[in-house]
Design a protein around this motif. Structure first.
Motif, mmCIF file in Angstrom:
data_model
loop_
_atom_site.group_PDB
_atom_site.id
_atom_site.type_symbol
_atom_site.label_atom_id
_atom_site.label_comp_id
_atom_site.label_asym_id
_atom_site.label_seq_id
_atom_site.Cartn_x
_atom_site.Cartn_y
_atom_site.Cartn_z
ATOM 1 N N HIS A 286 13.787 2.927 -6.032
ATOM 2 C CA HIS A 286 14.477 2.956 -4.738
ATOM 3 C C HIS A 286 13.552 2.568 -3.587
ATOM 4 C CE1 HIS A 286 17.962 4.768 -6.620
ATOM 5 N NE2 HIS A 286 17.192 5.722 -7.133
ATOM 6 N N THR A 287 12.255 2.553 -3.836
ATOM 7 C CA THR A 287 11.297 2.204 -2.789
ATOM 8 C C THR A 287 11.346 0.702 -2.521
ATOM 9 O OG1 THR A 287 9.818 4.007 -3.432
ATOM 10 C CG2 THR A 287 8.861 2.216 -2.135
ATOM 11 N N LYS A 288 11.571 0.332 -1.275
ATOM 12 C CA LYS A 288 11.575 -1.083 -0.901
ATOM 13 C C LYS A 288 10.187 -1.459 -0.378
ATOM 14 C CE LYS A 288 16.510 -1.386 0.066
ATOM 15 N NZ LYS A 288 17.562 -1.726 1.059
ATOM 16 N N LEU A 289 9.667 -2.567 -0.884
ATOM 17 C CA LEU A 289 8.301 -2.981 -0.584
ATOM 18 C C LEU A 289 8.276 -4.280 0.195
ATOM 19 C CD1 LEU A 289 6.761 -2.294 -4.108
ATOM 20 C CD2 LEU A 289 6.461 -0.893 -2.068
ATOM 21 N N THR A 290 7.263 -4.386 1.047
ATOM 22 C CA THR A 290 6.993 -5.625 1.772
ATOM 23 C C THR A 290 5.501 -5.934 1.621
ATOM 24 O OG1 THR A 290 8.767 -5.264 3.387
ATOM 25 C CG2 THR A 290 6.994 -6.768 4.023
ATOM 26 N N PHE A 291 5.168 -7.149 1.170
ATOM 27 C CA PHE A 291 3.782 -7.583 1.026
ATOM 28 C C PHE A 291 3.500 -8.655 2.074
ATOM 29 C CE2 PHE A 291 4.372 -7.170 -3.881
ATOM 30 C CZ PHE A 291 4.519 -5.796 -3.756
ATOM 31 N N THR A 292 2.422 -8.490 2.817
ATOM 32 C CA THR A 292 1.972 -9.489 3.778
ATOM 33 C C THR A 292 0.526 -9.855 3.451
ATOM 34 O OG1 THR A 292 3.366 -8.469 5.480
ATOM 35 C CG2 THR A 292 1.674 -10.015 6.232
ATOM 36 N N GLY A 293 0.238 -11.145 3.404
ATOM 37 C CA GLY A 293 -1.124 -11.582 3.108
ATOM 38 C C GLY A 293 -1.383 -11.822 1.639
ATOM 39 N N LEU A 294 -0.324 -11.845 0.829
ATOM 40 C CA LEU A 294 -0.455 -12.158 -0.583
ATOM 41 C C LEU A 294 0.201 -13.502 -0.887
ATOM 42 C CD1 LEU A 294 0.290 -8.699 -2.290
ATOM 43 C CD2 LEU A 294 -1.929 -9.720 -1.696
ATOM 44 N N LYS A 295 -0.264 -14.125 -1.946
ATOM 45 C CA LYS A 295 0.217 -15.458 -2.322
ATOM 46 C C LYS A 295 1.719 -15.457 -2.563
ATOM 47 C CE LYS A 295 -0.657 -19.161 -5.676
ATOM 48 N NZ LYS A 295 -1.505 -19.568 -6.839
ATOM 49 N N TYR A 296 2.218 -14.375 -3.158
ATOM 50 C CA TYR A 296 3.652 -14.246 -3.421
ATOM 51 C C TYR A 296 4.187 -13.119 -2.546
ATOM 52 C CZ TYR A 296 2.006 -16.830 -7.468
ATOM 53 O OH TYR A 296 1.388 -17.756 -8.285
ATOM 54 N N PRO A 297 4.622 -13.430 -1.329
ATOM 55 C CA PRO A 297 5.073 -12.382 -0.397
ATOM 56 C C PRO A 297 6.378 -11.757 -0.868
ATOM 57 C CG PRO A 297 5.497 -14.557 0.521
ATOM 58 C CD PRO A 297 4.723 -14.782 -0.735
ATOM 59 N N VAL A 298 6.578 -10.537 -0.450
ATOM 60 C CA VAL A 298 7.796 -9.789 -0.761
ATOM 61 C C VAL A 298 8.312 -9.205 0.535
ATOM 62 C CG1 VAL A 298 8.647 -7.676 -1.868
ATOM 63 C CG2 VAL A 298 7.196 -9.259 -3.162
ATOM 64 N N ASN A 299 9.612 -9.226 0.750
ATOM 65 C CA ASN A 299 10.188 -8.711 1.979
ATOM 66 C C ASN A 299 11.300 -7.716 1.666
ATOM 67 O OD1 ASN A 299 10.738 -8.387 4.730
ATOM 68 N ND2 ASN A 299 12.220 -10.054 4.730
ATOM 69 N N ASP A 300 10.990 -6.428 1.874
ATOM 70 C CA ASP A 300 11.989 -5.366 1.772
ATOM 71 C C ASP A 300 12.723 -5.405 0.423
ATOM 72 O OD1 ASP A 300 13.112 -3.119 2.974
ATOM 73 O OD2 ASP A 300 14.857 -4.222 3.692
ATOM 74 N N ARG A 301 11.937 -5.433 -0.638
ATOM 75 C CA ARG A 301 12.499 -5.579 -1.981
ATOM 76 C C ARG A 301 12.094 -4.401 -2.856
ATOM 77 N NH1 ARG A 301 10.723 -10.311 -6.245
ATOM 78 N NH2 ARG A 301 11.713 -9.404 -8.097
ATOM 79 N N SER A 302 13.016 -3.918 -3.657
ATOM 80 C CA SER A 302 12.713 -2.850 -4.620
ATOM 81 C C SER A 302 12.562 -3.464 -6.004
ATOM 82 C CB SER A 302 13.805 -1.789 -4.607
ATOM 83 O OG SER A 302 15.060 -2.356 -4.918
ATOM 84 N N PHE A 303 11.732 -2.812 -6.815
ATOM 85 C CA PHE A 303 11.473 -3.286 -8.165
ATOM 86 C C PHE A 303 12.009 -2.279 -9.176
ATOM 87 C CE2 PHE A 303 7.539 -5.260 -6.132
ATOM 88 C CZ PHE A 303 8.151 -6.502 -5.967
#
Length: 212
Positions: free
Chosen positions: A161-178
């Motif tokens: 349920h945790t939504k993640l955002t990655f900034t500064g990584l080669k494969y960015p993620v925006n408000d996404r849960s895994f």
């Protein structure tokens, strides 16, 4: 590394012997080294004398303490493994900024359990796990991490349920849960820092490979 400057306490578990130049240097600069009983022989083999040994004694040859004035803190509880016992000892003493070492490299099931223990105790104290190959940190909310271009990074969320955002990584993620742990793995830093943001306070484990 500047990142290790806040750490004053090392807890060494009974896994792979800390043997890299970085590991030995950090152990020697610590204000105190807490040793799980099974790791005592390993520390003595690299000429590190711990400040205290914690555990149930089942994994330790008592003769190792002969000739050393190392305090032994017994904990016979069957509910906890030795890493938990060492962290219980540290929290009772009020120690913070703890570097976990010797937690991986042998039994994979112990290593996975140790990661979970780190996540659990990170609610109480600031912890980082250093293996001979990388660093593990636990975040709740948002954290900025030091990196280098090309540094290998993986992110693991406990809750789907945790939504993640990655900034500064080669494969960015925006408000996404895994849904699965592998989905946040095998990423790469593009600069000297990156940010991982989580939508809640559930623990998120961030791995950075060492570049020595």
């Amino acid at each position: 590394m500047k990142e290790f400057e806040p750490f004053t306490t090392a807890v060494v578990a009974n896994g792979e012997v800390p043997s890299s130049e970085l590991s030995i240097r950090l152990l020697r600069k610590m204000k105190r080294v807490i040793c799980c009983d099974g790791a005592l022989q390993k520390l003595l083999s690299i000429n590190i004398i711990p400040d205290v040994v914690v555990g149930d004694g089942d994994s330790m040859n008592g003769e190792l303490l002969n000739g050393h004035t190392i305090p032994y803190y017994p904990d016979k509880s069957e509910e906890y493994n030795d890493l938990q016992k060492a962290l219980k000892y540290c929290t009772a003493k009020g120690y913070d900024n703890i570097l976990l070492m010797g937690c991986g490299g042998l039994r994979e099931d112990h290593f996975i359990a140790n990661l979970s223990i780190m996540a659990m105790y990170s609610e109480k104290v600031h912890l980082t796990m250093l293996t001979e190959h990388g660093l593990f940190n636990v975040l709740r909310g948002s954290s900025t991490f030091c990196s280098l271009p090309g540094l290998q990074v993986s992110v693991f969320a406990r809750s789907s349920h945790t939504k993640l955002t990655f900034t500064g990584l080669k494969y960015p993620v925006n408000d996404r849960s895994f849904k699965w742990l592998w989905e946040g793995s095998l990423n790469e830093a593009v600069g000297e820092e990156f940010i991982v943001e989580a939508s809640d306070d559930e623990p998120v484990v961030v791995y950075r490979a060492l570049q020595l």
